[in-house]
Design an enzyme around this catalytic site. Structure first.
Site, mmCIF file in Angstrom:
data_model
loop_
_atom_site.group_PDB
_atom_site.id
_atom_site.type_symbol
_atom_site.label_atom_id
_atom_site.label_comp_id
_atom_site.label_asym_id
_atom_site.label_seq_id
_atom_site.Cartn_x
_atom_site.Cartn_y
_atom_site.Cartn_z
ATOM 1 N N ARG A 37 -0.563 8.438 9.450
ATOM 2 C CA ARG A 37 -0.135 7.051 9.523
ATOM 3 C C ARG A 37 0.002 6.316 8.231
ATOM 4 N NH1 ARG A 37 -4.259 2.623 9.140
ATOM 5 N NH2 ARG A 37 -5.665 4.151 7.943
ATOM 6 N N ARG A 91 -0.916 8.659 1.941
ATOM 7 C CA ARG A 91 -2.455 9.020 1.666
ATOM 8 C C ARG A 91 -2.383 10.591 1.916
ATOM 9 N NH1 ARG A 91 -5.254 4.678 5.892
ATOM 10 N NH2 ARG A 91 -4.975 2.832 4.409
ATOM 11 N N HIS A 142 -8.906 9.351 3.624
ATOM 12 C CA HIS A 142 -8.520 8.334 2.740
ATOM 13 C C HIS A 142 -8.847 8.804 1.394
ATOM 14 C CE1 HIS A 142 -8.531 4.482 0.689
ATOM 15 N NE2 HIS A 142 -7.905 3.743 1.809
ATOM 16 N N HIS A 144 -11.101 9.390 7.416
ATOM 17 C CA HIS A 144 -10.785 7.890 7.509
ATOM 18 C C HIS A 144 -10.248 7.439 8.858
ATOM 19 C CE1 HIS A 144 -10.015 3.924 6.370
ATOM 20 N NE2 HIS A 144 -8.680 3.986 6.312
ATOM 21 N N GLU A 151 0.834 -1.170 -0.102
ATOM 22 C CA GLU A 151 -0.025 0.039 0.165
ATOM 23 C C GLU A 151 0.832 1.082 -0.017
ATOM 24 O OE1 GLU A 151 -2.459 -0.538 3.314
ATOM 25 O OE2 GLU A 151 -3.608 -2.148 2.490
#
Length: 531
Positions: A384, A288, A241, A349, A116
């Site tokens: 994160r 992100r 997100h 998110h 990811e």
């Protein structure tokens, strides 16, 4: 009065794994789990991506995982915490597997690892595209086999019990003695007296108009801890997100896992241009916060409501095997993955801040612990790294368990008053709650979203003060119910987010204010604390 050794508020991966370990190790002690909805309704249940953990030492290493986490955190991670979580991770993952969690494997029988945004290698353990649901069910199956664990479904924790509620005691809260809990079926507020209380209440996504979170994610644990006087930190770092299916409606939206971009999907604007290559050399695999801001810029540039995720060039058979739920959800919305682009927008998110805890999960209030998304551990810093959240929840639930198994229980010498709602009345209608909830969500979405400004933040505070005053009057005069308590919690959380946004003097990680300098200055490279 209900007395228990360990009170766990929340039934996601953090709360369940702690309860399971404590009940197994100390069969003579009781563990109560309070869940405000069904026992399996939690943020964990909706986690599609997986668990980030080092498992392939050929390609991966602890140092690579540590480095990726630190880079994503943009200078605000606690390096010692990052190292602890990363190195403890593999053992916690093995425990999950021993409890029945089935991570996907390849034809060779080895774990099939995904990749990811922000990860330098493939290291995400997953179960198709519903890893969280798989973990939740496995943990619940184990919990149900423990006779000293009891789950209270449809019970809503209203407030923590501290010195504030003890008549004649020191008004400065230093110790938690449990919580007042509303039984939603009977309407009775019960007193749960606990030796130790663990907050595992998840996130705050419903504060925003568009979110990937379930409707229960109203920041209850953070709000309760804040009102009790616990330290709250880094609330400005709300992670959005980048890819949530756009349907033109407000509220919870269907998440298109970041793993889809890791699988090779492209982001395109309405003209078909693959725009991420214009912004970052990592393209769709950038962290992100970067991807979300780039999408936000594309939307503002062209005045469009959404951009698109293009999967048409991928191996569709393999896509369906990896992401069956995403494929089926798109089909129900008349989106054919083979030929159609998926309309997407960013949505709230994950919260990187929260209740400050030490490495043992201890908050700044005695006998009160926190783990999972409601806590601020130092792992995430300003942003994160994808799929680090489930890992963090497992590690901190374990650390709390290890700390508490050696702590002595204390005698019940305090008299705790019952919930007092004398002089209150039942609400005749809920229109004010619904109206103010929608107002709050629109306010946060429009004024405190991905890209912020100092002027909008100050205006948001003024609007929020009006909502707060109106709801506090209702709270003091009406019988409590879930709607008013959730809105009260959301207002507290919004206040913390905006207030700590205004304290942040520099753009970093997931925080971006158009009025601040884009280049980091070590003078401001520190974390914000409570108001």
């Amino acid at each position: 009065m209900v007395s228990v050794d360990y009170l766990v508020i929340g039934s996601g991966i953090a709360g369940l794994s702690f309860a399971l370990k404590m009940a197994h190790k100390c069969p003579d002690r009781t563990v109560f789990i309070v869940s405000k909805a069904d026992e399996d309704e939690s943020n964990t249940k909706y986690a599609q991506g997986g668990v980030a953990s080092v498992s392939d030492l050929g390609e991966d290493s602890y140092q690579k995982h540590i480095s990726d986490t630190l880079i994503a955190g943009d200078g605000l991670c606690d390096a010692a915490i990052v190292e602890m979580v990363v190195k403890e991770g593999p053992e916690r993952v093995r425990e999950l597997m021993s409890w029945g969690v089935r991570f996907d494997t390849g034809k060779n029988g080895r774990l099939a690892l995904g990749r990811e945004g922000g990860h330098s290698v493939h290291r995400i353990l997953h179960h198709k595209d519903n890893t969280g649901y798989e973990i939740e069910q496995a943990l619940l199956n184990q919990v149900r086999q423990r006779p000293n664990i009891r789950i209270f479904q449809h019970h809503f924790a209203i407030d923590l019990i501290t010195e504030h509620q003890l008549r004649g005691a020191n008004p400065v809260p230093t110790t938690c003695y449990g919580a007042y809990v509303l039984d939603q079926k009977s309407g009775i507020v019960e007193t749960f007296r606990a030796e130790y209380t663990v907050l595992a209440t998840g996130g705050v996504g419903m504060v925003y108009g568009h979110t990937t979170n379930p409707i229960i994610a109203t920041g209850d644990g953070i709000a309760m801890a804040y009102r009790a006087g616990a330290q709250i930190q880094d609330m400005e770092f709300v992670q959005f997100h980048p890819t949530v299916l756009y349907d033109g409606k407000a509220g919870r939206s269907f998440l298109i896992s970041e793993a889809v971009r890791g699988f090779g999907a492209y982001l395109r604007n309405k003209k078909g241009h693959r725009f991420m290559t214009d912004y970052d050399t990592r393209a769709e695999l950038a962290p992100r916060d970067i991807v979300s801001r780039c999408i936000d810029q594309e939307l503002k540039k062209f005045g469009d409501p959404c951009v698109f995720l293009d999967c048409t060039h991928l191996d569709i058979k393999a896509f369906k095997a990896h992401f069956p739920n995403i494929y089926d959800e798109c089909r129900t919305r008349h989106i054919t993955i083979e030929t159609d682009w998926i309309p997407i927008v960013p949505a709230a998110h994950y919260l990187c801040g929260g209740i400050v805890v030490d490495p043992n999960g201890r908050t700044t209030i005695n006998n009160l612990f926190a783990c999972g998304e409601c806590s601020r551990t130092g792992l995430h810093g300003a942003n994160r790294l994808a799929s680090n959240s489930l890992l963090e929840a497992l590690v901190y639930a374990h650390n709390i368990f290890e700390y508490l198994e050696h702590q002595e229980r204390f005698p019940e010498s305090l008299t705790i008053p019952q919930w007092d709602d004398t002089g209150t009345r039942f609400a005749k209608e809920n229109i004010l709650i619904k109206h103010n909830t929608a107002h709050l969500q629109a306010l946060m979405q429009d004024y405190v979203g991905i890209v912020r400004s100092t002027d909008r933040l100050h205006k948001a505070i003024k609007h929020l003060d009006v909502i707060y005053s109106e709801i506090e009057v209702l709270y003091r005069t009406m019988k409590v119910d879930v709607g008013i308590c959730e809105l009260r919690n959301m207002i507290n959380v919004a206040h913390l987010i905006i207030g700590q946004c205004l304290k942040r003097k520099e753009n970093i990680g997931g925080f971006y204010n158009i009025d601040l300098e884009p280049i980091k200055n070590s003078q401001y490279l520190k974390n914000t604390d409570g108001l």
